[in-house]
Design a protein around this motif. Sequence first.
Motif, short mmCIF file in Angstrom:
data_model
loop_
_atom_site.label_atom_id
_atom_site.label_comp_id
_atom_site.label_asym_id
_atom_site.label_seq_id
_atom_site.Cartn_x
_atom_site.Cartn_y
_atom_site.Cartn_z
N UNK A 210 -53.71 6.75 20.83
CA UNK A 210 -53.85 7.97 20.04
C UNK A 210 -52.76 8.07 18.97
N UNK A 211 -52.99 8.98 18.05
CA UNK A 211 -51.99 9.28 17.01
C UNK A 211 -50.75 9.88 17.65
N UNK A 212 -49.59 9.51 17.10
CA UNK A 212 -48.33 10.11 17.55
C UNK A 212 -47.35 10.17 16.38
N UNK A 213 -46.61 11.25 16.30
CA UNK A 213 -45.55 11.36 15.30
C UNK A 213 -44.31 11.99 15.91
N UNK A 214 -43.16 11.60 15.40
CA UNK A 214 -41.90 12.24 15.76
C UNK A 214 -41.65 13.30 14.69
N UNK A 215 -42.12 14.51 14.97
CA UNK A 215 -42.15 15.56 13.97
C UNK A 215 -40.82 15.84 13.29
N UNK A 216 -39.78 15.99 14.10
CA UNK A 216 -38.46 16.28 13.53
C UNK A 216 -37.97 15.10 12.70
N UNK A 217 -38.25 13.88 13.16
CA UNK A 217 -37.83 12.70 12.41
C UNK A 217 -38.55 12.59 11.07
N UNK A 218 -39.85 12.92 11.06
CA UNK A 218 -40.60 12.91 9.81
C UNK A 218 -40.01 13.92 8.83
N UNK A 219 -39.75 15.12 9.32
CA UNK A 219 -39.19 16.18 8.48
C UNK A 219 -37.87 15.74 7.86
N UNK A 220 -36.99 15.19 8.69
CA UNK A 220 -35.67 14.76 8.20
C UNK A 220 -35.79 13.61 7.20
N UNK A 221 -36.70 12.68 7.46
CA UNK A 221 -36.90 11.56 6.54
C UNK A 221 -37.36 12.07 5.18
N UNK A 222 -38.30 13.01 5.19
CA UNK A 222 -38.84 13.53 3.94
C UNK A 222 -37.80 14.31 3.16
N UNK A 258 -42.98 23.82 1.10
CA UNK A 258 -42.08 24.87 0.62
C UNK A 258 -40.64 24.38 0.54
N UNK A 259 -40.24 23.56 1.50
CA UNK A 259 -38.87 23.03 1.50
C UNK A 259 -38.66 22.07 0.34
N UNK A 260 -39.66 21.21 0.06
CA UNK A 260 -39.56 20.30 -1.07
C UNK A 260 -39.42 21.08 -2.38
N UNK A 261 -40.21 22.13 -2.53
CA UNK A 261 -40.13 22.97 -3.73
C UNK A 261 -38.73 23.57 -3.87
N UNK A 262 -38.19 24.03 -2.76
CA UNK A 262 -36.85 24.62 -2.76
C UNK A 262 -35.79 23.59 -3.15
N UNK A 263 -35.90 22.39 -2.59
CA UNK A 263 -34.87 21.38 -2.81
C UNK A 263 -34.86 20.83 -4.23
N UNK A 264 -36.01 20.89 -4.92
CA UNK A 264 -36.02 20.43 -6.32
C UNK A 264 -36.04 21.64 -7.28
N UNK A 265 -35.83 22.83 -6.70
CA UNK A 265 -35.68 24.06 -7.50
C UNK A 265 -36.88 24.33 -8.39
N UNK A 266 -38.08 24.24 -7.77
CA UNK A 266 -39.31 24.51 -8.48
C UNK A 266 -40.10 25.61 -7.77
N UNK A 267 -40.81 26.45 -8.53
CA UNK A 267 -41.61 27.51 -7.89
C UNK A 267 -42.77 26.92 -7.10
#
Length: 323
Positions: A210-222, A258-267
Amino acid sequence: MVFSKILLATHKVPKTIVTNDDLAQIMETSDDWIQSHIGIKERRMSLEGENTSQLATDVALELVEQTNTKPEEIDLIIVATFTPDSLAPATAAIIQKELKAKNAWAFDLNTACSGFMSALSTADKFIQSGQYKKVLVIASDVNSKMLDFKDRTSSVFFGDGAAGVLLGAGDQPQVIDENLYTVDDQDLIYSGRVNTIDDLSVDNYPSIGAFHQHGRGVYQQVVSTIPSYIESFLAKNELTVDDIDYYVTHQANLRLIEKLAELIHQPIDKFSRNVEYYGNTSAAGMAIGLAQLMNSEVDLTGKKVLLVGFGAGFTYGCVLLQF
């Protein structure tokens, strides 16, 4: 020189709507928890037999019909998916048959959630070669068939869907630049792992994981990689984040967008979003976002649109479009 041009974009999703309350009936979760953590309200799931090829074929049919393109005019079909109908034949080959596109070469491409961006980039090269005049690029994923619904950390994210574009030849570049990467992190997200056999036995039978992801790890990588990458990619093109009119990212979850938008200072209004009502549709999410943007009331003439993808592999990249 010949360049690729998007002639039309469209998307399709299954009929069945699965709400957060529906999921709460089969696992320990709630609408409040899902919306607060990942911003998803509902998703579509293929509970009426719609497989990856069917959703993709529905997209292909609309693209050719709405552009008055004859199936035999299609030179190439590329399907981005990591939930194919089968390992062989390719899902693209099934579409070629259903479409009766007898002159088309067809193959699948798998860079998981980055798939549409990778397929579009690939198709652009075929158009530029001058040998291919019309190319279907479709992203289609039926994630529901690969989920372990006991794993609530993964299964609450995903939905099913498909979207794509018909590319033709133009005299002005629409794909301005691209940059695609793969980094060594194969355990961050994975799906469909197939075990080898231990001995020779008539009891051996293939099984798939089955599909599996390490959610926190994906978030931190991104969040640690993608914002600075976007800025450096744009700087290479003598642009800043403010010069981009619209961003179409992988629809991982609303909070991450939303976090990506915040980090690059875009609406956030500059970001195409469909994850709230469709869930994470893997490769299809970005393609759906582009289709929705192109079919909206927004006049894209002269606008710059940045595709930003990331997914299993770990893969990531950008494709800059000028309309």
